[in-house]
Write a protein that holds these residues in place. Sequence first.
Motif, PDB file in Angstrom:
ATOM      1  N   PRO A  13       0.808  -1.218   0.000  1.00 26.90           N
ATOM      2  CA  PRO A  13       0.000   0.000   0.000  1.00 26.90           C
ATOM      3  C   PRO A  13       0.846   1.276   0.000  1.00 26.90           C
ATOM      4  CG  PRO A  13      -0.673  -1.466   1.798  1.00 26.90           C
ATOM      5  CD  PRO A  13       0.546  -2.045   1.161  1.00 26.90           C
ATOM      6  N   GLU A  14       2.101   1.176   0.415  1.00 25.65           N
ATOM      7  CA  GLU A  14       2.991   2.345   0.461  1.00 25.65           C
ATOM      8  C   GLU A  14       3.666   2.608  -0.883  1.00 25.65           C
ATOM      9  OE1 GLU A  14       3.073   4.206   3.264  1.00 25.65           O
ATOM     10  OE2 GLU A  14       1.596   2.775   4.013  1.00 25.65           O
ATOM     11  N   SER A  15       3.566   1.657  -1.802  1.00 24.01           N
ATOM     12  CA  SER A  15       4.220   1.789  -3.108  1.00 24.01           C
ATOM     13  C   SER A  15       3.518   2.838  -3.957  1.00 24.01           C
ATOM     14  CB  SER A  15       4.183   0.437  -3.836  1.00 24.01           C
ATOM     15  OG  SER A  15       4.654   0.582  -5.152  1.00 24.01           O
ATOM     16  N   SER A  16       4.289   3.464  -4.831  1.00 25.53           N
ATOM     17  CA  SER A  16       3.696   4.437  -5.752  1.00 25.53           C
ATOM     18  C   SER A  16       3.047   3.746  -6.953  1.00 25.53           C
ATOM     19  CB  SER A  16       4.765   5.421  -6.234  1.00 25.53           C
ATOM     20  OG  SER A  16       5.774   4.722  -6.949  1.00 25.53           O
ATOM     21  N   ALA A  17       3.308   2.460  -7.120  1.00 29.18           N
ATOM     22  CA  ALA A  17       2.704   1.708  -8.225  1.00 29.18           C
ATOM     23  C   ALA A  17       1.222   1.491  -7.946  1.00 29.18           C
ATOM     24  CB  ALA A  17       3.402   0.361  -8.384  1.00 29.18           C
ATOM     25  N   ALA A  18       0.441   1.555  -9.004  1.00 28.54           N
ATOM     26  CA  ALA A  18      -0.999   1.339  -8.869  1.00 28.54           C
ATOM     27  C   ALA A  18      -1.265  -0.063  -8.332  1.00 28.54           C
ATOM     28  CB  ALA A  18      -1.681   1.526 -10.216  1.00 28.54           C
ATOM     29  N   LEU A  19      -2.309  -0.202  -7.542  1.00 31.96           N
ATOM     30  CA  LEU A  19      -2.631  -1.497  -6.946  1.00 31.96           C
ATOM     31  C   LEU A  19      -2.873  -2.564  -8.005  1.00 31.96           C
ATOM     32  CD1 LEU A  19      -4.939  -0.382  -4.012  1.00 31.96           C
ATOM     33  CD2 LEU A  19      -2.597  -1.233  -3.860  1.00 31.96           C
ATOM     34  N   TYR A  20      -3.563  -2.210  -9.102  1.00 32.84           N
ATOM     35  CA  TYR A  20      -3.831  -3.200 -10.147  1.00 32.84           C
ATOM     36  C   TYR A  20      -2.538  -3.648 -10.812  1.00 32.84           C
ATOM     37  CZ  TYR A  20      -3.536   0.533 -13.654  1.00 32.84           C
ATOM     38  OH  TYR A  20      -3.095   1.555 -14.453  1.00 32.84           O
ATOM     39  N   ASP A  21      -1.559  -2.731 -10.943  1.00 32.24           N
ATOM     40  CA  ASP A  21      -0.257  -3.115 -11.508  1.00 32.24           C
ATOM     41  C   ASP A  21       0.476  -4.062 -10.564  1.00 32.24           C
ATOM     42  OD1 ASP A  21      -0.214  -1.845 -13.992  1.00 32.24           O
ATOM     43  OD2 ASP A  21       0.508   0.046 -13.140  1.00 32.24           O
ATOM     44  N   GLN A  22       0.350  -3.817  -9.269  1.00 32.42           N
ATOM     45  CA  GLN A  22       0.994  -4.686  -8.288  1.00 32.42           C
ATOM     46  C   GLN A  22       0.379  -6.084  -8.307  1.00 32.42           C
ATOM     47  OE1 GLN A  22       1.811  -3.137  -4.310  1.00 32.42           O
ATOM     48  NE2 GLN A  22       1.240  -1.099  -5.053  1.00 32.42           N
ATOM     49  N   ILE A  23      -0.941  -6.140  -8.432  1.00 29.25           N
ATOM     50  CA  ILE A  23      -1.620  -7.440  -8.478  1.00 29.25           C
ATOM     51  C   ILE A  23      -1.217  -8.193  -9.741  1.00 29.25           C
ATOM     52  CG2 ILE A  23      -3.867  -8.587  -8.672  1.00 29.25           C
ATOM     53  CD1 ILE A  23      -4.965  -6.219  -6.909  1.00 29.25           C
ATOM     54  N   ALA A  24      -1.247  -7.513 -10.883  1.00 31.92           N
ATOM     55  CA  ALA A  24      -0.854  -8.148 -12.141  1.00 31.92           C
ATOM     56  C   ALA A  24       0.604  -8.597 -12.074  1.00 31.92           C
ATOM     57  CB  ALA A  24      -1.074  -7.192 -13.315  1.00 31.92           C
ATOM     58  N   GLY A  25       1.463  -7.775 -11.508  1.00 31.50           N
ATOM     59  CA  GLY A  25       2.877  -8.132 -11.372  1.00 31.50           C
ATOM     60  C   GLY A  25       3.076  -9.342 -10.484  1.00 31.50           C
ATOM     61  N   SER A  26       2.284  -9.436  -9.457  1.00 33.54           N
ATOM     62  CA  SER A  26       2.366 -10.582  -8.556  1.00 33.54           C
ATOM     63  C   SER A  26       1.979 -11.870  -9.282  1.00 33.54           C
ATOM     64  CB  SER A  26       1.453 -10.343  -7.350  1.00 33.54           C
ATOM     65  OG  SER A  26       1.650 -11.301  -6.363  1.00 33.54           O
ATOM     66  N   VAL A  27       0.946 -11.798 -10.105  1.00 33.34           N
ATOM     67  CA  VAL A  27       0.543 -12.972 -10.890  1.00 33.34           C
ATOM     68  C   VAL A  27       1.645 -13.323 -11.888  1.00 33.34           C
ATOM     69  CG1 VAL A  27      -1.108 -13.866 -12.597  1.00 33.34           C
ATOM     70  CG2 VAL A  27      -1.939 -12.579 -10.614  1.00 33.34           C
ATOM     71  N   ARG A  28       2.209 -12.315 -12.546  1.00 29.50           N
ATOM     72  CA  ARG A  28       3.304 -12.564 -13.503  1.00 29.50           C
ATOM     73  C   ARG A  28       4.468 -13.284 -12.832  1.00 29.50           C
ATOM     74  NH1 ARG A  28       2.841  -7.184 -14.486  1.00 29.50           N
ATOM     75  NH2 ARG A  28       1.269  -6.763 -16.065  1.00 29.50           N
ATOM     76  N   ARG A  29       4.832 -12.836 -11.645  1.00 28.43           N
ATOM     77  CA  ARG A  29       5.946 -13.464 -10.927  1.00 28.43           C
ATOM     78  C   ARG A  29       5.626 -14.922 -10.588  1.00 28.43           C
ATOM     79  NH1 ARG A  29       6.090  -8.363  -9.000  1.00 28.43           N
ATOM     80  NH2 ARG A  29       4.836  -8.806  -7.144  1.00 28.43           N
ATOM     81  N   GLU A  30       4.401 -15.188 -10.181  1.00 29.36           N
ATOM     82  CA  GLU A  30       3.999 -16.560  -9.867  1.00 29.36           C
ATOM     83  C   GLU A  30       4.079 -17.446 -11.112  1.00 29.36           C
ATOM     84  OE1 GLU A  30       2.908 -17.969  -6.721  1.00 29.36           O
ATOM     85  OE2 GLU A  30       3.981 -16.166  -6.105  1.00 29.36           O
ATOM     86  N   VAL A  31       3.663 -16.887 -12.254  1.00 25.83           N
ATOM     87  CA  VAL A  31       3.724 -17.637 -13.515  1.00 25.83           C
ATOM     88  C   VAL A  31       5.177 -17.883 -13.900  1.00 25.83           C
ATOM     89  CG1 VAL A  31       3.277 -17.481 -16.003  1.00 25.83           C
ATOM     90  CG2 VAL A  31       1.470 -16.894 -14.378  1.00 25.83           C
ATOM     91  N   ALA A  32       5.998 -16.844 -13.840  1.00 25.47           N
ATOM     92  CA  ALA A  32       7.401 -16.972 -14.238  1.00 25.47           C
ATOM     93  C   ALA A  32       8.146 -17.963 -13.345  1.00 25.47           C
ATOM     94  CB  ALA A  32       8.086 -15.609 -14.193  1.00 25.47           C
ATOM     95  N   ALA A  33       7.756 -18.031 -12.081  1.00 25.45           N
ATOM     96  CA  ALA A  33       8.413 -18.951 -11.154  1.00 25.45           C
ATOM     97  C   ALA A  33       7.913 -20.384 -11.327  1.00 25.45           C
ATOM     98  CB  ALA A  33       8.179 -18.489  -9.718  1.00 25.45           C
ATOM     99  N   GLY A  34       6.897 -20.562 -12.158  1.00 26.71           N
ATOM    100  CA  GLY A  34       6.369 -21.897 -12.391  1.00 26.71           C
ATOM    101  C   GLY A  34       5.356 -22.349 -11.354  1.00 26.71           C
ATOM    102  N   ARG A  35       4.989 -21.467 -10.456  1.00 33.20           N
ATOM    103  CA  ARG A  35       4.010 -21.824  -9.430  1.00 33.20           C
ATOM    104  C   ARG A  35       2.573 -21.717  -9.940  1.00 33.20           C
ATOM    105  NH1 ARG A  35       8.087 -19.154  -6.331  1.00 33.20           N
ATOM    106  NH2 ARG A  35       7.051 -17.143  -6.626  1.00 33.20           N
ATOM    107  N   LEU A  36       2.395 -21.076 -11.094  1.00 30.19           N
ATOM    108  CA  LEU A  36       1.080 -20.974 -11.737  1.00 30.19           C
ATOM    109  C   LEU A  36       1.221 -21.488 -13.169  1.00 30.19           C
ATOM    110  CD1 LEU A  36      -0.637 -17.562 -10.867  1.00 30.19           C
ATOM    111  CD2 LEU A  36      -1.524 -19.851 -10.511  1.00 30.19           C
ATOM    112  N   PRO A  37       1.017 -22.762 -13.384  1.00 29.40           N
ATOM    113  CA  PRO A  37       1.186 -23.313 -14.732  1.00 29.40           C
ATOM    114  C   PRO A  37      -0.018 -23.034 -15.629  1.00 29.40           C
ATOM    115  CG  PRO A  37       0.539 -25.037 -13.211  1.00 29.40           C
ATOM    116  CD  PRO A  37       0.716 -23.780 -12.396  1.00 29.40           C
TER     117      PRO A  37
END
Length: 117
Positions: free
Chosen positions: A7-31
């Motif tokens: 919540p303290e980040s300057s990045a928009a919340l929707y960008d943070q959520i999308a980025g979190s999903v991207r990281r999970e996919v890239a790490a192979g935790r979301l196939p």
Amino acid sequence: MLLRIDPESSAALYDQIAGSVRREVAAGRLPAGERLPSARDVAEALDVNLHTVLKAYQQLRDEGLVEMRRGRGAVVSARADALAELRADAAALAARARSLGVSGETLAALVRAAAED
């Protein structure tokens, strides 16, 4: 799947959520084929507006990372496998950049420029 926002980040919340999903996919935790939690569940868990989560899911859909299926919600697309494969290449590139004394910001700029070519 663990989605995180700052919540303290300057990045928009929707960008943070999308980025979190991207990281999970890239790490192979979301196939590919994996169903994402409902937007309502994510909004509740993160204490954000439902439309914020929907915007993140839309962003991922527009990138081709997620497919929106009627009755099934958001499902990770086949493109996820390609992203997971690229993770190893990205890690090797980052290690090479560190060994050459190139900063992460500079490396990111080089990758962005290469992607635009």
